[in-house]
Motif scaffolding. Structure first.
Motif, PDB file in Angstrom:
ATOM      1  N   GLU A   1      -8.937  34.155  45.122  1.00 40.02           N
ATOM      2  CA  GLU A   1      -9.076  35.608  45.129  1.00 40.02           C
ATOM      3  C   GLU A   1     -10.394  36.024  44.495  1.00 40.02           C
ATOM      4  O   GLU A   1     -11.027  37.000  44.912  1.00 40.02           O
ATOM      5  N   GLY A   2     -10.835  35.280  43.478  1.00 39.76           N
ATOM      6  CA  GLY A   2     -12.091  35.598  42.813  1.00 39.76           C
ATOM      7  C   GLY A   2     -13.288  35.494  43.736  1.00 39.76           C
ATOM      8  O   GLY A   2     -14.300  36.177  43.538  1.00 39.76           O
ATOM      9  N   LYS A   3     -13.190  34.661  44.774  1.00 34.83           N
ATOM     10  CA  LYS A   3     -14.291  34.519  45.723  1.00 34.83           C
ATOM     11  C   LYS A   3     -14.564  35.827  46.458  1.00 34.83           C
ATOM     12  O   LYS A   3     -15.697  36.087  46.865  1.00 34.83           O
ATOM     13  N   ARG A   4     -13.540  36.649  46.653  1.00 30.69           N
ATOM     14  CA  ARG A   4     -13.721  37.928  47.333  1.00 30.69           C
ATOM     15  C   ARG A   4     -14.635  38.852  46.544  1.00 30.69           C
ATOM     16  O   ARG A   4     -15.249  39.768  47.110  1.00 30.69           O
ATOM     17  N   TYR A   5     -14.718  38.608  45.239  1.00 28.89           N
ATOM     18  CA  TYR A   5     -15.540  39.456  44.376  1.00 28.89           C
ATOM     19  C   TYR A   5     -16.764  38.705  43.853  1.00 28.89           C
ATOM     20  O   TYR A   5     -17.420  39.176  42.920  1.00 28.89           O
ATOM     21  N   ALA A   6     -17.030  37.538  44.450  1.00 29.94           N
ATOM     22  CA  ALA A   6     -18.197  36.723  44.068  1.00 29.94           C
ATOM     23  C   ALA A   6     -18.183  36.365  42.589  1.00 29.94           C
ATOM     24  O   ALA A   6     -19.238  36.291  41.944  1.00 29.94           O
ATOM     25  N   ILE A   7     -17.001  36.128  42.035  1.00 32.44           N
ATOM     26  CA  ILE A   7     -16.876  35.716  40.636  1.00 32.44           C
ATOM     27  C   ILE A   7     -16.948  34.191  40.591  1.00 32.44           C
ATOM     28  O   ILE A   7     -16.179  33.511  41.281  1.00 32.44           O
ATOM     29  N   PRO A   8     -17.843  33.622  39.813  1.00 29.89           N
ATOM     30  CA  PRO A   8     -17.972  32.159  39.745  1.00 29.89           C
ATOM     31  C   PRO A   8     -16.654  31.508  39.328  1.00 29.89           C
ATOM     32  O   PRO A   8     -15.976  31.997  38.423  1.00 29.89           O
ATOM     33  N   GLN A   9     -16.290  30.422  39.973  1.00 29.85           N
ATOM     34  CA  GLN A   9     -15.025  29.770  39.658  1.00 29.85           C
ATOM     35  C   GLN A   9     -15.015  29.209  38.241  1.00 29.85           C
ATOM     36  O   GLN A   9     -13.950  29.026  37.640  1.00 29.85           O
ATOM     37  N   GLU A  10     -16.212  28.950  37.690  1.00 31.60           N
ATOM     38  CA  GLU A  10     -16.297  28.428  36.329  1.00 31.60           C
ATOM     39  C   GLU A  10     -15.707  29.408  35.319  1.00 31.60           C
ATOM     40  O   GLU A  10     -15.200  29.001  34.268  1.00 31.60           O
TER      41      GLU A  10
ATOM     42  N   TYR B   1     -16.833  41.119  31.700  1.00 34.94           N
ATOM     43  CA  TYR B   1     -15.937  41.615  32.743  1.00 34.94           C
ATOM     44  C   TYR B   1     -14.892  42.564  32.159  1.00 34.94           C
ATOM     45  O   TYR B   1     -14.465  42.410  31.008  1.00 34.94           O
ATOM     46  N   ASN B   2     -14.485  43.525  32.986  1.00 30.45           N
ATOM     47  CA  ASN B   2     -13.417  44.427  32.593  1.00 30.45           C
ATOM     48  C   ASN B   2     -12.097  43.661  32.579  1.00 30.45           C
ATOM     49  O   ASN B   2     -11.737  43.012  33.570  1.00 30.45           O
TER      50      ASN B   2
ATOM     51  N   ARG C   1      -9.453  44.465  35.455  1.00 26.45           N
ATOM     52  CA  ARG C   1      -9.823  43.966  36.786  1.00 26.45           C
ATOM     53  C   ARG C   1      -9.523  42.472  36.891  1.00 26.45           C
ATOM     54  O   ARG C   1      -8.997  41.993  37.906  1.00 26.45           O
ATOM     55  N   MET C   2      -9.878  41.726  35.850  1.00 30.17           N
ATOM     56  CA  MET C   2      -9.669  40.290  35.873  1.00 30.17           C
ATOM     57  C   MET C   2      -8.190  39.939  35.731  1.00 30.17           C
ATOM     58  O   MET C   2      -7.709  38.969  36.339  1.00 30.17           O
ATOM     59  N   ALA C   3      -7.457  40.737  34.957  1.00 25.02           N
ATOM     60  CA  ALA C   3      -6.023  40.500  34.794  1.00 25.02           C
ATOM     61  C   ALA C   3      -5.294  40.687  36.115  1.00 25.02           C
ATOM     62  O   ALA C   3      -4.341  39.964  36.427  1.00 25.02           O
ATOM     63  N   ASP C   4      -5.748  41.661  36.904  1.00 27.32           N
ATOM     64  CA  ASP C   4      -5.158  41.874  38.232  1.00 27.32           C
ATOM     65  C   ASP C   4      -5.313  40.625  39.107  1.00 27.32           C
ATOM     66  O   ASP C   4      -4.386  40.220  39.812  1.00 27.32           O
ATOM     67  N   ILE C   5      -6.494  40.037  39.064  1.00 23.09           N
ATOM     68  CA  ILE C   5      -6.748  38.841  39.871  1.00 23.09           C
ATOM     69  C   ILE C   5      -5.877  37.675  39.406  1.00 23.09           C
ATOM     70  O   ILE C   5      -5.405  36.870  40.205  1.00 23.09           O
ATOM     71  N   CYS C   6      -5.638  37.607  38.089  1.00 19.22           N
ATOM     72  CA  CYS C   6      -4.877  36.493  37.522  1.00 19.22           C
ATOM     73  C   CYS C   6      -3.367  36.643  37.681  1.00 19.22           C
ATOM     74  O   CYS C   6      -2.639  35.651  37.547  1.00 19.22           O
TER      75      CYS C   6
ATOM     76  N   PRO D   1     -15.666  46.676  43.872  1.00 23.81           N
ATOM     77  CA  PRO D   1     -16.409  45.502  43.395  1.00 23.81           C
ATOM     78  C   PRO D   1     -16.201  45.267  41.902  1.00 23.81           C
ATOM     79  O   PRO D   1     -15.938  46.196  41.138  1.00 23.81           O
ATOM     80  N   ILE D   2     -16.316  44.006  41.500  1.00 23.61           N
ATOM     81  CA  ILE D   2     -16.218  43.626  40.094  1.00 23.61           C
ATOM     82  C   ILE D   2     -17.565  43.057  39.676  1.00 23.61           C
ATOM     83  O   ILE D   2     -18.055  42.105  40.275  1.00 23.61           O
TER      84      ILE D   2
END
Length: 351
Positions: free
Chosen positions: A40-49, A115-116, A119-124, A301-302
């Motif tokens: 899901e993080g890829k949709r927002y271009a968030i590095p997997q690291e 990061y907010n 927003r990140m909690a929603d992805i998790c 966007p994030i």
């Protein structure tokens, strides 16, 4: 009755090293949850690291939080044997404590990454519930976190469970409710709901995370009362009466509450916490909507405030300070912002 075959909690041994199924299952749960979050993080271009580092820090934080939570409510068992507090391999962790520890870690970690948190909690959120769904099977292998006694016929004829589950629910000659299975299936349904919900245009930041808590806590409230190992709390009689009244639909369906040791209290702590979480989560969503603070959508966007964005090759470059290019760029951004706001207002009217 079929021949009783209990699962060996030890998966394999290499010399003095013993690997338990419980640890392997928890590891698999964390891995599947992480992969779901990374996707899901890829949709927002968030590095997997970012998510991998979060897991490396979050898992120990969750274990520590789970142990502190358990020990705090059973302090009488540990106050004279302090070193037993650290013997986590003997059992004694609580999932709500794990969530508290993980959330505290996440708030600090995501803030340092820029990061907010919401927003990140929603992805998790889907990763958390799938991790719980898989992780409960570790309790199954260990024959723990089960419910009160039931007849074997209830498991075979009413629930139509396969032999390997029915046999494993035979603890010292007594069959028990497969509470682990109830919670795992509840989490599976919740996962489907979250995956559908996160693609809806009306969803605002933080609301998927709250939806996870609402769904999980509803299931936990009803399933917890079936268990025989609950942490208890000595509450006023009227509180116990209210909780039992809320649980009464389960009685109408033929379920009975598991034994709760009066020495620990008359109300299960997890049930009280589940009620509190549901109330707080609903208020969180309503208040933010009413006050207009829920202006960011899940689909927006994030962006990290700590990572400078780099202009792509196909985007116009801004001019140097003092030139007209910089001014035009600011005007374009303003126009773009207004356009997005008008589009959002139009979508709100449609909803």
């Amino acid at each position: 009755m079929d021949t009783l075959l209990l699962l060996d909690p030890v998966a394999f041994s290499i010399g003095p090293l013993t690997v338990h199924w419980y640890g392997l299952i928890l590891g698999a749960a964390a891995l599947v949850g992480l992969l779901l979050v990374i996707q899901e993080g890829k949709r927002y271009a968030i590095p997997q690291e970012v998510f991998m580092d979060m897991v490396l820090l979050g898992v120990p934080s969750a274990i520590i939080g789970a142990r502190i939570y358990y020990v705090a409510f059973k302090w009488d068992d540990y106050k004279d044997n302090f070193w037993d507090v650290f013997k986590i391999w003997n059992g004694g962790i609580a999932i709500y404590g794990a969530l508290i520890g993980a959330i505290i870690c996440a708030v600090i970690f995501f803030r340092r990454k820029g990061y907010n948190f919401w927003r990140m909690a929603d992805i998790c959120a889907p990763g958390l519930i799938v991790g719980q769904m898989i992780g409960r099977w570790g309790n199954f292998v260990n024959q723990e976190a089960y419910g009160g006694p039931v007849e074997e016929s209830f498991l075979r004829n009413n629930l139509h469970l396969p032999d390997f589950i029915v046999n494993q629910m035979n603890v010292n000659g007594v069959f028990h409710h497969p509470a682990f299975l109830y919670e795992s299936l509840w989490s599976l349904v919740g996962l489907g709901i979250l995956l559908v919900l996160r693609r809806q245009k009306f969803l605002r930041a933080g609301e998927l995370f709250m939806s996870y808590f609402i769904w999980y806590s509803i299931g936990r409230f009803f399933i917890e009362a079936l268990r025989t190992d609950s942490l208890g709390f000595q509450a006023p009689a009227w509180v116990a009466s209210v909780v039992n009244g809320m649980w009464s639909p389960m009685t109408a369906m033929g379920f009975e509450q598991g034994y709760l040791d009066p020495a620990y209290g008359n109300v299960r702590i997890s049930q009280l916490l589940a009620i509190a979480i549901i109330i707080v989560a609903v208020l969180f969503i309503v208040v933010r909507r009413v006050t207009g603070r829920a202006d960011v959508r899940y689909s927006d966007p994030i962006v990290s405030t700590k990572v400078p964005s780099e202009p792509s090759d196909d985007m116009p470059q801004t001019g140097a300070p003092g030139t007209g290019a910089g001014k035009d760029s600011k005007e374009d951004k303003t126009t773009s912002t207004l356009a997005r706001e008008e589009q959002r207002q139009a979508e709100d009217k449609k909803e």
